[in-house]
Design a protein around this motif. Sequence first.
Motif, PDB file in Angstrom:
ATOM      1  N   PHE A  57       0.834  -1.211   0.000  1.00 20.38           N
ATOM      2  CA  PHE A  57       0.000   0.000   0.000  1.00 20.38           C
ATOM      3  C   PHE A  57       0.865   1.256   0.000  1.00 20.38           C
ATOM      4  N   ALA A  58       1.880   1.300   0.863  1.00 20.77           N
ATOM      5  CA  ALA A  58       2.704   2.506   0.998  1.00 20.77           C
ATOM      6  C   ALA A  58       3.419   2.849  -0.303  1.00 20.77           C
ATOM      7  N   MET A  59       3.910   1.842  -1.023  1.00 18.15           N
ATOM      8  CA  MET A  59       4.656   2.091  -2.246  1.00 18.15           C
ATOM      9  C   MET A  59       3.742   2.344  -3.448  1.00 18.15           C
ATOM     10  N   SER A  60       2.440   2.115  -3.289  1.00 22.41           N
ATOM     11  CA  SER A  60       1.499   2.291  -4.398  1.00 22.41           C
ATOM     12  C   SER A  60       0.462   3.356  -4.097  1.00 22.41           C
ATOM     13  N   TYR A  61       0.685   4.147  -3.056  1.00 15.57           N
ATOM     14  CA  TYR A  61      -0.353   5.081  -2.648  1.00 15.57           C
ATOM     15  C   TYR A  61      -0.687   6.104  -3.737  1.00 15.57           C
ATOM     16  N   GLY A  62       0.254   6.403  -4.620  1.00 13.61           N
ATOM     17  CA  GLY A  62      -0.011   7.354  -5.693  1.00 13.61           C
ATOM     18  C   GLY A  62      -1.232   6.983  -6.525  1.00 13.61           C
ATOM     19  N   VAL A  63      -1.519   5.688  -6.651  1.00 13.89           N
ATOM     20  CA  VAL A  63      -2.699   5.226  -7.393  1.00 13.89           C
ATOM     21  C   VAL A  63      -3.975   5.661  -6.666  1.00 13.89           C
ATOM     22  N   PHE A  64      -3.983   5.508  -5.337  1.00 15.68           N
ATOM     23  CA  PHE A  64      -5.134   5.960  -4.559  1.00 15.68           C
ATOM     24  C   PHE A  64      -5.260   7.475  -4.616  1.00 15.68           C
ATOM     25  N   GLN A  65      -4.129   8.178  -4.546  1.00 20.11           N
ATOM     26  CA  GLN A  65      -4.150   9.633  -4.609  1.00 20.11           C
ATOM     27  C   GLN A  65      -4.804  10.117  -5.906  1.00 20.11           C
ATOM     28  N   GLU A  66      -4.454   9.468  -7.009  1.00 14.97           N
ATOM     29  CA  GLU A  66      -5.044   9.834  -8.297  1.00 14.97           C
ATOM     30  C   GLU A  66      -6.542   9.527  -8.317  1.00 14.97           C
ATOM     31  N   PHE A  67      -6.919   8.379  -7.754  1.00 10.90           N
ATOM     32  CA  PHE A  67      -8.332   7.991  -7.739  1.00 10.90           C
ATOM     33  C   PHE A  67      -9.149   8.965  -6.891  1.00 10.90           C
ATOM     34  N   TYR A  68      -8.622   9.313  -5.715  1.00  8.23           N
ATOM     35  CA  TYR A  68      -9.327  10.270  -4.867  1.00  8.23           C
ATOM     36  C   TYR A  68      -9.513  11.605  -5.586  1.00  8.23           C
ATOM     37  N   SER A  69      -8.499  12.012  -6.352  1.00  8.42           N
ATOM     38  CA  SER A  69      -8.557  13.288  -7.052  1.00  8.42           C
ATOM     39  C   SER A  69      -9.656  13.291  -8.120  1.00  8.42           C
ATOM     40  N   ASN A  71     -12.296  11.026  -8.290  1.00 12.89           N
ATOM     41  CA  ASN A  71     -13.590  10.493  -7.851  1.00 12.89           C
ATOM     42  C   ASN A  71     -13.844  10.886  -6.389  1.00 12.89           C
ATOM     43  N   TRP A  72     -13.901  12.165  -6.131  1.00  6.29           N
ATOM     44  CA  TRP A  72     -14.030  12.628  -4.755  1.00  6.29           C
ATOM     45  C   TRP A  72     -15.471  12.525  -4.268  1.00  6.29           C
ATOM     46  N   THR A  73     -15.667  11.755  -3.194  1.00  7.61           N
ATOM     47  CA  THR A  73     -17.007  11.579  -2.623  1.00  7.61           C
ATOM     48  C   THR A  73     -17.016  11.821  -1.124  1.00  7.61           C
ATOM     49  N   LEU A  74     -15.887  12.216  -0.551  1.00  7.19           N
ATOM     50  CA  LEU A  74     -15.770  12.370   0.897  1.00  7.19           C
ATOM     51  C   LEU A  74     -15.933  13.831   1.305  1.00  7.19           C
ATOM     52  N   GLN A  75     -16.146  14.045   2.578  1.00  7.07           N
ATOM     53  CA  GLN A  75     -16.192  15.382   3.133  1.00  7.07           C
ATOM     54  C   GLN A  75     -14.785  15.822   3.519  1.00  7.07           C
ATOM     55  N   GLY A  76     -14.539  17.133   3.547  1.00  4.81           N
ATOM     56  CA  GLY A  76     -13.230  17.639   3.909  1.00  4.81           C
ATOM     57  C   GLY A  76     -12.427  18.029   2.687  1.00  4.81           C
ATOM     58  N   SER A  77     -11.256  18.583   2.946  1.00  6.52           N
ATOM     59  CA  SER A  77     -10.398  19.073   1.868  1.00  6.52           C
ATOM     60  C   SER A  77      -9.745  17.922   1.109  1.00  6.52           C
ATOM     61  N   ARG A  78      -9.908  17.912  -0.198  1.00  7.12           N
ATOM     62  CA  ARG A  78      -9.328  16.866  -1.029  1.00  7.12           C
ATOM     63  C   ARG A  78      -7.809  16.870  -0.955  1.00  7.12           C
ATOM     64  N   SER A  79      -7.207  18.048  -0.761  1.00  4.40           N
ATOM     65  CA  SER A  79      -5.743  18.156  -0.746  1.00  4.40           C
ATOM     66  C   SER A  79      -5.112  17.402   0.419  1.00  4.40           C
ATOM     67  N   LEU A  80      -5.898  17.137   1.472  1.00  3.69           N
ATOM     68  CA  LEU A  80      -5.349  16.426   2.626  1.00  3.69           C
ATOM     69  C   LEU A  80      -4.965  14.991   2.296  1.00  3.69           C
ATOM     70  N   THR A  81      -5.514  14.435   1.216  1.00  6.19           N
ATOM     71  CA  THR A  81      -5.128  13.066   0.850  1.00  6.19           C
ATOM     72  C   THR A  81      -3.657  12.990   0.474  1.00  6.19           C
ATOM     73  N   GLY A  82      -3.054  14.135   0.158  1.00  4.78           N
ATOM     74  CA  GLY A  82      -1.642  14.133  -0.219  1.00  4.78           C
ATOM     75  C   GLY A  82      -0.705  13.792   0.911  1.00  4.78           C
ATOM     76  N   ILE A  83      -1.165  13.924   2.164  1.00  4.67           N
ATOM     77  CA  ILE A  83      -0.265  13.626   3.287  1.00  4.67           C
ATOM     78  C   ILE A  83      -0.348  12.172   3.729  1.00  4.67           C
ATOM     79  N   ILE A  84      -1.299  11.400   3.174  1.00  2.44           N
ATOM     80  CA  ILE A  84      -1.491  10.026   3.649  1.00  2.44           C
ATOM     81  C   ILE A  84      -0.284   9.153   3.313  1.00  2.44           C
TER      82      ILE A  84
END
Length: 457
Positions: A57-69, A71-84
């Motif tokens: 997961f840690a080495m592939s998180y960029g894939v999730f980051q792109e997906f979140y960007s 297909n955003w369906t969550l509450q809160g600032s989308r930019s915060l996903t960059g720190i995960i």
Amino acid sequence: MAGNESIPIQVIREEERLDVTQDEASLDQTSRPFESARTRACVLLGSAILQLPIWGFAMSYGVFQEFYSDNWTLQGSRSLTGIIGTTSNGVMYLSMPFLFALFTRRWARKRRTAACCGVILTCLSFLLSSFSTNVWHLVVTQGVMAAFGCALIYSPTTLSLGEWFRTSNRAVAYGVVLSCKNIVGSACPFLLRGLLDHFGFRLTLRAWTVMVAGTSILAIFLIPTHPSSLSWDSHRSRKIPWQFLRHQTFYIYSVAIILQSSGYGIPQTYLNTYAHEVTLLSQTSATLLLTIFNLPGIVSSSFFGYLSDNKRFPLSATTTTSISALSSALSAFLFWGLTSQGSMALLVLFSLTFGFFAGGYSATWGGVINEMEREAAQRNEAIDTGMVYGLLNGARGIGYVSGGLAGVPLLKAGSVSSVGGFGYGSSYGPLIIFTGLSTVFGGVGVLWEGRKLLRFV
């Protein structure tokens, strides 16, 4: 008088060293029947399998980051996903010094139990994250809880790997495991991208939970604790020598590692999103870049380890760290910074070169530890290289967290004003500059070495 006072200290230290050596030799003789080729093969296989649940997961998180960007369906600032992603790496590395110290001797019997607890925590974290409704839920579950769970799996099992290969082929064993880690980092982006496209992030996280549970439990029971650790009497264990904390060399290289790591985590998190949004590449091409980014690590660690230990043409720790740092910075400034729409070739070149030179930086730590050992010998001081290595991993964790926290405001700053053309003119311009500057300071040992040379001029 001073010279006479150092004699009994030296004798005592020599007697302690001989006593410990004899104890370890007798333990090796006692445990030698247990060290069958079959057991070591199981340990190696288990350690290789564990690279998937620990680092996938840690080495592939960029894939999730792109997906979140996209297909955003969550509450809160989308930019915060960059720190995960960077927080995940940071928590793992920051935990290692403490966990290695706990399970080295005193809690050696609890290694397998601790690793199983790590599996439970990791699976629970990913399962909870699949029910997230706010972005901070992802930060806590994926960036902190799952990362600590993975560290709890990694630390005791890695200690056992080193002990089972103590007398033969240790370097080969670590090399095989490190190669498997980079293979995981190269294959998982496509696996997770396919799951995300077909099932969305919630079902993907639940599927990943099942994979983590299945592979981890199998692998942990392939790695028994070495008999020498189980039979070690805790009251006879040596105190950790902390004299190295009084010397500037440790702090110079720790600062260099923090700076280099803060920039190294940025492309892992944002490269996929940059390729898709700025250079307008397809999602498949963007995912391919993350795979290309991780591939060079299969060989770069061995290469930089060879440079550090090369007996025919030995290079100092300053030289090897500088080669990695300067080359990484040039790659960021020249290849990533000069990309434009459709420039797949430059991004591939960046992924290959940055992935090779920055990915091999941690392999230079062997030379750093050798240098600190020589300084300790010159001062007639003891040094625990395992503890030093754990603290260097801690410095790497500080760098990952710092880079992740800096990435969010830098991305916001880039969206307000541009700093030039090409990639620099995009909203990712400040991130590119930060990556180049922070990685170049990973070679700060050059300045320290130059200062020492000036004393003799």
